[in-house]
Design a protein around this motif. Structure first.
Motif, PDB file in Angstrom:
ATOM      1  N   GLN A 114       0.608  -1.347  -0.022  1.00 48.81           N
ATOM      2  CA  GLN A 114      -0.008   0.011   0.066  1.00 48.81           C
ATOM      3  C   GLN A 114       0.653   1.395  -0.036  1.00 48.81           C
ATOM      4  OE1 GLN A 114      -3.355  -0.438  -0.321  1.00 48.81           O
ATOM      5  NE2 GLN A 114      -3.337   1.455  -1.019  1.00 48.81           N
ATOM      6  N   PRO A 115       1.858   1.450   0.881  1.00 43.13           N
ATOM      7  CA  PRO A 115       2.919   2.784   0.713  1.00 43.13           C
ATOM      8  C   PRO A 115       3.101   2.723  -0.749  1.00 43.13           C
ATOM      9  CG  PRO A 115       3.296   1.461   2.850  1.00 43.13           C
ATOM     10  CD  PRO A 115       2.533   0.515   1.906  1.00 43.13           C
ATOM     11  N   SER A 116       3.668   1.821  -1.183  1.00 38.75           N
ATOM     12  CA  SER A 116       4.205   1.797  -2.924  1.00 38.75           C
ATOM     13  C   SER A 116       3.177   2.411  -3.641  1.00 38.75           C
ATOM     14  CB  SER A 116       4.888   0.448  -3.063  1.00 38.75           C
ATOM     15  OG  SER A 116       6.033   0.389  -2.437  1.00 38.75           O
ATOM     16  N   ILE A 117       1.872   1.721  -3.628  1.00 34.92           N
ATOM     17  CA  ILE A 117       0.661   2.003  -4.385  1.00 34.92           C
ATOM     18  C   ILE A 117       0.647   3.744  -4.037  1.00 34.92           C
ATOM     19  CG2 ILE A 117      -1.504   1.608  -4.798  1.00 34.92           C
ATOM     20  CD1 ILE A 117      -1.068  -1.162  -4.024  1.00 34.92           C
ATOM     21  N   ASP A 118       0.470   4.014  -2.891  1.00 28.48           N
ATOM     22  CA  ASP A 118      -0.221   5.384  -2.518  1.00 28.48           C
ATOM     23  C   ASP A 118       0.839   6.456  -3.018  1.00 28.48           C
ATOM     24  OD1 ASP A 118      -2.250   4.527  -1.430  1.00 28.48           O
ATOM     25  OD2 ASP A 118      -1.505   4.611   0.589  1.00 28.48           O
ATOM     26  N   ALA A 119       2.121   6.117  -3.207  1.00 24.16           N
ATOM     27  CA  ALA A 119       3.314   6.944  -3.749  1.00 24.16           C
ATOM     28  C   ALA A 119       3.592   6.972  -5.149  1.00 24.16           C
ATOM     29  CB  ALA A 119       4.708   6.408  -2.990  1.00 24.16           C
ATOM     30  N   ALA A 120       2.811   5.913  -5.711  1.00 22.96           N
ATOM     31  CA  ALA A 120       2.959   5.772  -7.326  1.00 22.96           C
ATOM     32  C   ALA A 120       1.999   6.670  -8.066  1.00 22.96           C
ATOM     33  CB  ALA A 120       2.643   4.367  -7.888  1.00 22.96           C
ATOM     34  N   GLY A 121       2.247   7.820  -8.392  1.00 18.62           N
ATOM     35  CA  GLY A 121       1.435   8.706  -9.234  1.00 18.62           C
ATOM     36  C   GLY A 121       0.906   8.108 -10.589  1.00 18.62           C
ATOM     37  N   GLY A 122      -0.519   8.099 -10.645  1.00 20.80           N
ATOM     38  CA  GLY A 122      -0.850   7.541 -11.614  1.00 20.80           C
ATOM     39  C   GLY A 122      -1.423   6.244 -11.809  1.00 20.80           C
ATOM     40  N   TYR A 123      -1.072   5.463 -10.776  1.00 16.63           N
ATOM     41  CA  TYR A 123      -1.126   4.009 -10.651  1.00 16.63           C
ATOM     42  C   TYR A 123      -2.663   3.513 -10.588  1.00 16.63           C
ATOM     43  CZ  TYR A 123      -0.444  -0.885  -9.511  1.00 16.63           C
ATOM     44  OH  TYR A 123      -0.675  -2.243  -9.350  1.00 16.63           O
ATOM     45  N   ASP A 124      -3.419   4.266  -9.799  1.00 16.98           N
ATOM     46  CA  ASP A 124      -4.835   4.216  -9.711  1.00 16.98           C
ATOM     47  C   ASP A 124      -5.403   2.831  -9.321  1.00 16.98           C
ATOM     48  OD1 ASP A 124      -7.451   4.823  -9.517  1.00 16.98           O
ATOM     49  OD2 ASP A 124      -7.674   5.113 -11.860  1.00 16.98           O
ATOM     50  N   HIS A 125      -5.198   2.356  -8.069  1.00 22.39           N
ATOM     51  CA  HIS A 125      -5.537   1.064  -7.573  1.00 22.39           C
ATOM     52  C   HIS A 125      -7.082   1.159  -7.544  1.00 22.39           C
ATOM     53  CE1 HIS A 125      -5.500   3.207  -3.669  1.00 22.39           C
ATOM     54  NE2 HIS A 125      -5.979   2.341  -3.216  1.00 22.39           N
TER      55      HIS A 125
END
Length: 452
Positions: A114-125
């Motif tokens: 989740q931390p990596s997902i939240d930091a990834a701009g435009g990934y849009d989980h």
């Protein structure tokens, strides 16, 4: 409530399956100085496409090199479980499912993404189909990300149906499917009425069988963990499935897993194919299938329920033992991002993109055109699946194609071996269920003891 026993049971089972040793060396630098990641995946067609696109990833991430370990489903499960459960450390990325993710997250075997997902701009989980996203989350955080999602439906040859003078009902029952299989068996030389998995393995024959079991009103356990494999409902489902596979299924059905049925149907050797919605990437690909453009699709057949499909996803996670978590996330992000879908479409066509993981894929005009025959039943099947209420009666477990308990890897494998033997004609259905009941009682007794 059962965590201590679960961890012990899984670790012991994993060491029993040991293939590579309980210690690993992790990723090593490559000759060009790049970090080398070892990626364990299942050798399904969509994953082979990902391997073929490795150069695209390297172009975007020159500091990361990839070593793929690609194995058939049963072998991959055993090898990955062994490594992760024993802290082997030989893999930096593992392909797992919604069966393993929550359990392994609870045990601390997977990195919280989740931390990596939240930091990834435009990934849009948030774009992941909600039922898929939820099944890959633990305490609100995602511990694996979906490569593709699936339910199940029935593919059928429209041209053979017309030739035989029969029609597929809009919402078929299993009894209607059995009647159609009898009509279509041998409609052309070498064509079976239906293709069904019969290969032993908790992720092979039990995936379609469990969906049949649920809609027939059967269950593995009652609410007090009393085994019900010897119940009339379970017996009816087993007799139906075994009988259909033996009478109108493909030759050697007991040795057919997903891959074999996919090949048989795509090459025109079956009139119907009940299985994962992910089949479309192959059977609608004119470069891979002789039946491309000839298929119709119907919702998963039912008996006593309104819905008959399953919910499953092949996803990617990072073992907590990986020494290169940042690089591993870079690969996960690349392989599950919206851009990857377009990369596959550019290289192989929209019919080959990983299906059933992102809502946005279903909104792309090119995909909607390529998938017009199957997109709606696929999405509907995934969204309607309810792992918490899979059948007609309450159960103490979750799951449709599997039971979301750690013991199911061993229990499901044992029961699947009995069903496969019945399909092969080596034992009767009665004998298969009698032995399976004994296996299930042992597991159920453990849960009752924990509850006291």
């Amino acid at each position: 409530m059962h965590t201590t026993y679960a961890v012990r049971a899984t670790a012991v089972a994993a060491c029993g399956l040991l293939l590579t040793g309980c210690a690993g060396t992790g990723a090593l630098p490559s000759e060009d100085g790049a970090v080398r990641l070892t990626v364990a995946i299942v050798s399904n067609p969509q994953m082979q496409d990902a391997i073929s696109l490795e150069s695209r990833f390297r172009a975007e991430h020159p500091g990361i090199a990839l070593d793929f370990v690609s194995l058939p489903e049963n072998e991959a499960r055993a090898k990955i479980t062994t490594s992760v459960a024993t802290g082997g450390g030989e893999f930096d990325v593992v392909m797992i499912s919604n069966y393993e993710t929550r359990q392994w997250a609870e045990y601390g075997w997977l990195e919280n993404l989740q931390p990596s997902i939240d930091a990834a701009g435009g990934y849009d989980h948030e774009d992941f189909i909600p039922s898929i996203r939820e099944d890959l989350s633990h305490e609100g955080d995602m511990y694996s990300v979906p490569f593709y999602g699936e339910s199940s439906f029935l593919a059928y040859r429209k041209d053979l149906f017309e030739q035989a003078g029969v029609e597929m009902p809009p919402d078929p029952t299993w009894e209607e499917v059995a009647d159609l299989a009898a009509e279509l068996d041998g409609v052309e030389p070498g064509v079976s009425g239906i293709c069904l998995r019969g290969l032993a393995g908790w992720g092979e024959v039990l995936s379609p069988f469990n969906s049949v079991l649920n809609t027939f009103g059967g269950r593995w356990y009652d609410e007090d963990w009393n085994a019900e494999i010897d119940s009339p409902e379970f017996r009816r489902a087993a007799e139906f499935y075994v009988g259909l596979a033996r009478e109108h299924g493909q030759p050697g059905a007991a040795n057919s897993g997903f891959g074999d049925c996919l090949n048989r149907y795509s090459q025109g050797r079956a009139a119907m194919f009940y299985d994962s919605t992910s089949m479309v990437s192959t059977i609608e690909d004119p470069d891979s299938a002789t039946v491309a453009g000839l298929n119709g699709y119907a919702a998963a057949p039912v008996a006593e329920t309104d819905y008959g499909g399953w919910l499953y996803t092949w996803a990617l996670g990072v073992p907590s033992t990986s020494e290169h978590k940042e690089e591993a996330w870079a690969f996960l992000e690349w392989m599950t991002d919206k851009d990857y879908v377009r990369t596959v479409a550019e290289e192989y066509g929209w019919q080959r993109v990983p299906p059933g993981n992102r809502l946005s894929t279903f909104e792309v005009p090119e995909y909607r055109e390529a998938a017009r025959a199957y997109a709606e039943p696929m999405l509907q099947g995934i969204q309607e699946a309810d792992p918490e209420d899979p059948g007609t009666r309450p159960v103490p477990y979750e799951g449709i194609g599997f039971l979301a308990i750690p013991e199911f890897q061993d229990l499901g494998t044992r029961v699947s071996q009995q069903l496969s033997a019945a399909i092969a004609g080596q034992i009767t259905v009665e004998q298969a269920l009698e032995q399976s009941q004994e296996y299930a009682e042992v597991v159920g007794g453990t849960y009752r003891e924990d509850d006291r």
